[in-house]
Design a protein around this motif. Structure first.
Motif, mmCIF file in Angstrom:
data_model
loop_
_atom_site.group_PDB
_atom_site.id
_atom_site.type_symbol
_atom_site.label_atom_id
_atom_site.label_comp_id
_atom_site.label_asym_id
_atom_site.label_seq_id
_atom_site.Cartn_x
_atom_site.Cartn_y
_atom_site.Cartn_z
ATOM 1 N N ASP A 1 0.791 -1.228 0.000
ATOM 2 C CA ASP A 1 0.000 0.000 0.000
ATOM 3 C C ASP A 1 0.830 1.288 0.000
ATOM 4 O O ASP A 1 0.454 2.276 -0.612
ATOM 5 C CB ASP A 1 -0.957 0.012 1.191
ATOM 6 N N SER B 1 -0.050 -6.496 3.546
ATOM 7 C CA SER B 1 0.631 -5.291 4.028
ATOM 8 C C SER B 1 1.156 -5.466 5.448
ATOM 9 O O SER B 1 1.795 -4.573 5.996
ATOM 10 C CB SER B 1 -0.307 -4.093 3.957
ATOM 11 N N ASN C 1 4.749 -2.788 10.016
ATOM 12 C CA ASN C 1 6.015 -2.097 10.262
ATOM 13 C C ASN C 1 5.987 -1.278 11.553
ATOM 14 O O ASN C 1 6.922 -0.555 11.847
ATOM 15 C CB ASN C 1 6.336 -1.204 9.061
ATOM 16 N N GLY D 1 4.356 1.354 12.306
ATOM 17 C CA GLY D 1 4.262 2.803 12.171
ATOM 18 C C GLY D 1 2.934 3.339 12.692
ATOM 19 O O GLY D 1 2.894 4.304 13.464
HETATM 20 C C1 LIG Z 1 0.693 -0.665 5.911
HETATM 21 C C2 LIG Z 1 -0.547 -1.341 6.310
HETATM 22 C C3 LIG Z 1 -0.697 -1.915 7.582
HETATM 23 C C4 LIG Z 1 0.431 -1.953 8.581
HETATM 24 O O1 LIG Z 1 0.761 -0.672 9.064
HETATM 25 P P1 LIG Z 1 2.177 -0.414 9.756
HETATM 26 O O2 LIG Z 1 2.225 1.046 9.983
HETATM 27 O O3 LIG Z 1 3.199 -0.879 8.766
HETATM 28 O O4 LIG Z 1 2.196 -1.213 11.001
HETATM 29 C C5 LIG Z 1 -1.922 -2.462 7.926
HETATM 30 N N1 LIG Z 1 -2.944 -2.467 7.043
HETATM 31 C C6 LIG Z 1 -2.834 -1.944 5.808
HETATM 32 C C7 LIG Z 1 -3.991 -2.019 4.890
HETATM 33 C C8 LIG Z 1 -1.642 -1.352 5.404
HETATM 34 O O5 LIG Z 1 -1.547 -0.824 4.177
#
Ligand SMILES: *Cc1c(COP(=O)(O)O)cnc(C)c1O
Length: 501
Positions: free
Chosen positions: A148, A323, A271, A273
């Motif tokens: 994403d 993701s 990740n 974040g």
């Molecule tokens: C990036 C993403 C996550 C994870 O988020 P982080 O910040 O990397 O922990 C969860 N769900 C979706 C749909 C994402 O695109």
């Protein structure tokens, strides 16, 4: 130094702090650490006083506490350009009630995932930051994506003057819709390449390129410099803090919670974040009880929160929530930094153990401070069941990532009997993962077996009566503009070729 000013320092050294503009331009500290605020900013008034503010106003209030070297006018301009009609609702991040939980919908932006919340802002912050820091160089955004981030970053940096963007994604490990979104990206300054490997390989490769002295010199000679659109960039995290305040304020306005009542926040995590942004919000004064970290079968964070041992020595699984298919959660470093009382030496020790042996364990004192968090995970089957349960019982359609969060929340509620009002971060539109979502909600999934993901997208709309979000309409027939594939070892070549240096 001005006490109202916030400076940023690396997690891995005690080098002097730099401004937020400088930290945003650099992306990552030269010593391999991540930038963190020297002191966590606090609110300028009690949380409930933010009631009545719309999303952009609230975002300004929160972000201005972090980005103190941007003027009010600069910051407001950036926010205005970010949260405009690219979002399909003026609420930007609406909060939807489904029986006893609240979903914070973070997928109303240009690419239908929560990454849009920060990435629609980042190019504006970054171009300003480049002007402020006076480098005058062309910025090369280098990004590894688990699906994403790549599209959201491409979309936001496409045709932004003074920038180029290069995205690496794992060839096996993003959904077909996610891939198609990226390889159909327009914009002469965009470059996309599939790599042989998984997200961790892509992320490690990108970090190596960042640290490659020769390559950096070459860029320098061509009046270019690297920066990052991944959540290692503090400019990605700060805009995310705002939406947790938004969730709280909307609940307060609707009378769902009382002033200063605590809430739980559940975040489907990869990740680290998004959940770190929630932790920042709590640290700033948002009334939060538990931060619930939800993982899929790549449950390295679940193990960490429950045992204090971080062990990436395991096989990465490809799941229906791609993701979150990550074993090395970059932003955990920022949490570890807080847990070890901001001691860069202690932190560096732990992370060199991780690099050498693939595992580290935090001490008892640090473990105690982990009590803000609760960790759980969902298997593939539990994820599907969660989508089906929420759809049938609450008539609400969630994507696979949000489903992981929902399942873990149910488990939390059962095992703790905590009844604190709970907000679940809904991180993507269910239309990004139509195959899995149909499998979960259809009474007769075999009926759809002949269709590819793009056909399923239409079927999902028919089945649920929900319109396909505009950015995903007709995606299957869009022209493919990027057709690149490389091994980990040739990522660097792809970069130099793309830049023509
Ligand atoms: C990036 C993403 C996550 C994870 O988020 P982080 O910040 O990397 O922990 C969860 N769900 C979706 C749909 C994402 O695109």
């Amino acid at each position: 130094m001005d006490p109202e000013q916030i400076y940023y320092k690396s997690t891995r050294s005690n080098d002097a702090g730099i401004t937020s503009a400088q930290a945003i331009v650099k992306g990552m500290a030269p010593d391999g650490g991540l930038y963190v605020p020297e002191a966590m900013p606090s609110l300028d008034m009690p949380v409930c006083c933010y009631s009545g503010m719309d999303y952009p106003e609230l975002a300004y209030k929160i972000m201005s506490r972090f980005l103190t070297d941007f003027t009010e006018d600069e910051l407001r301009q950036c926010i205005m350009k970010a949260y405009d009609e690219k979002f399909d609702t003026p609420l930007v991040a609406p909060v939807v009630k489904a029986q006893d939980v609240f979903f914070l919908e973070l997928f109303h932006g240009a690419t239908c995932a929560f990454k849009d919340m920060a990435l629609s802002l980042l190019p504006h912050l970054l171009t300003l930051a480049v002007q402020k820091s006076g480098t005058g160089r062309e910025i090369v955004i280098l990004t590894a994506t688990s699906g994403d981030t790549g599209k959201a970053a491409l979309e936001s940096f496409s045709n932004v003057p003074g920038t180029k963007i290069i995205v690496f994604y794992p060839s096996k490990g993003v959904s077909l819709v996610q891939e198609r979104q990226m390889i159909t990206q327009e914009g002469a300054n965009t470059f996309v390449c599939a790599i042989e490997g998984n997200f961790d390989d892509a992320q490690t490769g990108v970090k190596e390129i960042f640290g490659d002295m020769d390559l950096n010199k070459k860029l320098d000679a061509n009046n270019m410099m690297f920066s990052s659109a991944n959540s290692i960039n503090i400019g990605r995290l700060i805009p995310q803090v705002a939406y947790y305040f938004n969730a709280y304020i909307r609940l307060l306005e609707k009378g769902e919670i009382a002033e200063n009542e605590e809430i739980n926040i559940v975040v489907p995590t990869g990740n680290f974040g998004n959940i770190l942004a929630a932790y920042f919000a709590k640290t700033m004064g948002l009334p939060v009880n538990k931060l619930i970290c939800a993982s899929n079968e790549n449950n390295v964070l679940y193990d960490f929160i429950n045992t204090g041992v971080y062990n990436r020595m395991r096989e990465l699984k490809l799941t229906m929530s791609p993701s979150m298919d990550i074993l090395i959660s970059s932003n955990l470093e920022r949490l570890i930094y807080e847990l070890c009382d901001r001691d860069p030496v202690k932190l560096s020790g732990l992370f060199s153990e991780l690099a050498d042996k693939g595992v580290f364990e935090i001490d008892e004192e640090m473990k105690e401070k982990l009590s803000d968090f609760w960790g759980g995970y969902a298997t593939e089957k539990q994820t599907l069941n969660a989508i089906s349960e929420v759809y049938r019982n609450h008539n609400y359609l969630i994507d696979t990532h949000t489903a992981v969060a929902y399942y873990v929340y149910r488990e939390y509620a059962e095992s703790t009997s905590d009844r604190t009002k709970t907000v679940i971060a809904a991180t993507a539109s269910p239309f990004k993962f139509p195959g899995s979502v149909i499998k979960a909600i259809s009474n007769n999934p075999s009926e759809y077996s002949g269709l590819d993901e793009f056909g399923l997208l239409e079927k999902l709309s028919l089945l649920t009566g929900i319109e396909v979000p505009a950015p995903l309409r007709g995606i299957g027939s869009k022209k493919i503009l990027h057709n690149n594939y490389c091994t980990i070892d040739s990522m660097k070549d792809f970069v130099t070729r793309s830049l023509g240096i």
